[in-house]
Design a protein around this motif. Structure first.
Motif, short mmCIF file in Angstrom:
data_model
loop_
_atom_site.label_atom_id
_atom_site.label_comp_id
_atom_site.label_asym_id
_atom_site.label_seq_id
_atom_site.Cartn_x
_atom_site.Cartn_y
_atom_site.Cartn_z
N ARG A 91 0.85 -1.19 0.00
CA ARG A 91 0.00 0.00 0.00
C ARG A 91 0.88 1.23 0.00
NH1 ARG A 91 -0.91 1.76 5.64
NH2 ARG A 91 0.22 0.30 6.95
N GLU A 92 0.28 2.38 -0.21
CA GLU A 92 0.99 3.66 -0.20
C GLU A 92 0.13 4.71 0.48
OE1 GLU A 92 1.83 4.55 -4.29
OE2 GLU A 92 3.53 3.17 -4.35
N ALA A 93 0.78 5.67 1.11
CA ALA A 93 0.07 6.79 1.72
C ALA A 93 0.81 8.08 1.35
CB ALA A 93 0.02 6.63 3.24
N LEU A 94 0.06 9.05 0.86
CA LEU A 94 0.61 10.35 0.49
C LEU A 94 -0.08 11.38 1.37
CD1 LEU A 94 2.41 11.82 -1.70
CD2 LEU A 94 0.27 12.24 -2.89
N VAL A 95 0.69 12.05 2.23
CA VAL A 95 0.15 13.06 3.14
C VAL A 95 0.64 14.43 2.67
CG1 VAL A 95 0.06 13.89 5.52
CG2 VAL A 95 0.11 11.43 5.05
N ILE A 96 -0.31 15.33 2.45
CA ILE A 96 0.03 16.66 1.94
C ILE A 96 -0.27 17.70 3.02
CG2 ILE A 96 -0.44 18.38 0.16
CD1 ILE A 96 -1.36 16.07 -1.64
N THR A 97 0.76 18.43 3.43
CA THR A 97 0.62 19.56 4.33
C THR A 97 1.09 20.80 3.57
OG1 THR A 97 2.85 19.39 5.26
CG2 THR A 97 1.13 18.10 6.34
N PRO A 98 0.85 22.00 4.09
CA PRO A 98 1.29 23.20 3.36
C PRO A 98 2.81 23.25 3.14
CG PRO A 98 -0.31 23.81 5.01
CD PRO A 98 0.00 22.35 5.23
N GLN A 99 3.60 22.64 4.04
CA GLN A 99 5.05 22.70 3.91
C GLN A 99 5.71 21.44 3.34
OE1 GLN A 99 3.50 23.76 6.81
NE2 GLN A 99 3.70 25.88 6.17
N GLN A 100 4.98 20.33 3.30
CA GLN A 100 5.66 19.09 2.93
C GLN A 100 4.69 18.05 2.37
OE1 GLN A 100 8.77 17.89 5.63
NE2 GLN A 100 7.99 15.81 5.62
N ILE A 101 5.20 17.25 1.47
CA ILE A 101 4.49 16.07 0.97
C ILE A 101 5.29 14.87 1.43
CG2 ILE A 101 3.91 14.72 -1.07
CD1 ILE A 101 3.25 17.21 -2.52
N ASP A 102 4.62 13.95 2.09
CA ASP A 102 5.26 12.71 2.54
C ASP A 102 4.63 11.54 1.83
OD1 ASP A 102 6.97 13.80 4.56
OD2 ASP A 102 5.21 14.06 5.83
N LEU A 103 5.45 10.72 1.18
CA LEU A 103 4.98 9.50 0.54
C LEU A 103 5.59 8.33 1.29
CD1 LEU A 103 3.54 7.96 -1.76
CD2 LEU A 103 5.67 8.16 -3.06
N THR A 104 4.76 7.43 1.77
CA THR A 104 5.22 6.22 2.44
C THR A 104 4.71 5.03 1.64
OG1 THR A 104 5.02 7.35 4.56
CG2 THR A 104 5.27 4.96 4.62
N HIS A 105 5.65 4.14 1.31
CA HIS A 105 5.32 2.94 0.54
C HIS A 105 5.64 1.73 1.41
CE1 HIS A 105 5.15 0.20 -2.93
NE2 HIS A 105 6.18 -0.39 -2.35
N TRP A 106 4.66 0.85 1.58
CA TRP A 106 4.87 -0.41 2.28
C TRP A 106 4.89 -1.52 1.24
CZ3 TRP A 106 1.76 3.42 4.20
CH2 TRP A 106 2.07 3.90 5.49
N SER A 107 5.97 -2.30 1.22
CA SER A 107 6.06 -3.40 0.26
C SER A 107 5.12 -4.53 0.68
CB SER A 107 7.50 -3.91 0.18
OG SER A 107 7.84 -4.58 1.39
N ALA A 108 5.00 -5.54 -0.16
CA ALA A 108 4.09 -6.66 0.12
C ALA A 108 4.49 -7.38 1.41
CB ALA A 108 4.09 -7.64 -1.04
N LYS A 109 5.77 -7.33 1.76
CA LYS A 109 6.23 -8.00 2.99
C LYS A 109 6.25 -7.07 4.19
CE LYS A 109 8.67 -11.50 0.54
NZ LYS A 109 9.72 -12.45 0.52
#
Length: 178
Positions: A91-109
């Protein structure tokens, strides 16, 4: 569609009124799942009943038990394959704030990989001529963040194209509010 915005991405228009650390929106992405719970249950029952019908003429013979064993092995293999696809942690999660974009990717394991960048400098690209149709990438700017990361590689080409439009609109709104 295997992605969800929370809260509504139209809130990005109000980014000037949002506290600095509070997310404007969050995008959660996940791959398509084989079946929902009811579909899983129905598939197992259909396979069981479908496998038992041809056994009726063999009731009371040794062949019945041999064929029953093979049917149960096939049923167990189907069960295992369907449940394994539900257990994958991809899965992936993209969090957008006014100062930063954070992308977190979790692999299948379950391994976690992160990427972050300033939303003002993020370049969103939809590669139409790549080996993967409508390949979607994000690239930050600055000394610490020059790598390009893929977004939603497990989505269909149409879903990546739609996601590109939605994300481009949010980034444009944020740049206009800054």
């Amino acid at each position: 569609m295997p992605y969800r915005w929370t809260p509504d991405p139209t809130l990005a228009r109000e980014s000037h009124a949002t506290p600095a650390g509070k997310p404007l929106c969050r995008l959660d992405l996940w791959p398509h799942r084989s079946l929902p719970s009811k579909g899983f249950s129905a598939a197992i029952w259909v396979m069981f009943v479908g496998g038992m019908i041809p056994l009726i003429p063999f009731i009371g013979t040794v062949a019945f038990w041999v064929l029953l064993a093979f049917i149960m092995v096939v049923l167990a293999a189907l069960w295992t394959a369907l449940r394994r696809s539900d257990r994958d942690l991809l899965r992936e999660a993209l969090v957008i704030t006014p100062q930063q974009i954070d992308l977190t990717h979790w692999s299948a394991k379950g391994a976690q990989f992160t990427w972050e960048a300033n939303p003002y400098w993020v370049r969103l690209t939809l590669h139409r001529d790549a080996k993967i149709e409508n390949y979607l990438t994000l690239k930050g700017s600055g000394d610490h963040n020059k790598r390009e990361v893929e977004l939603g590689a497990f989505l269909s080409p149409e879903e990546r194209k739609k996601l590109h439009g939605e994300l481009a609109r949010i980034l444009a709104q944020m740049r206009g509010a800054a």
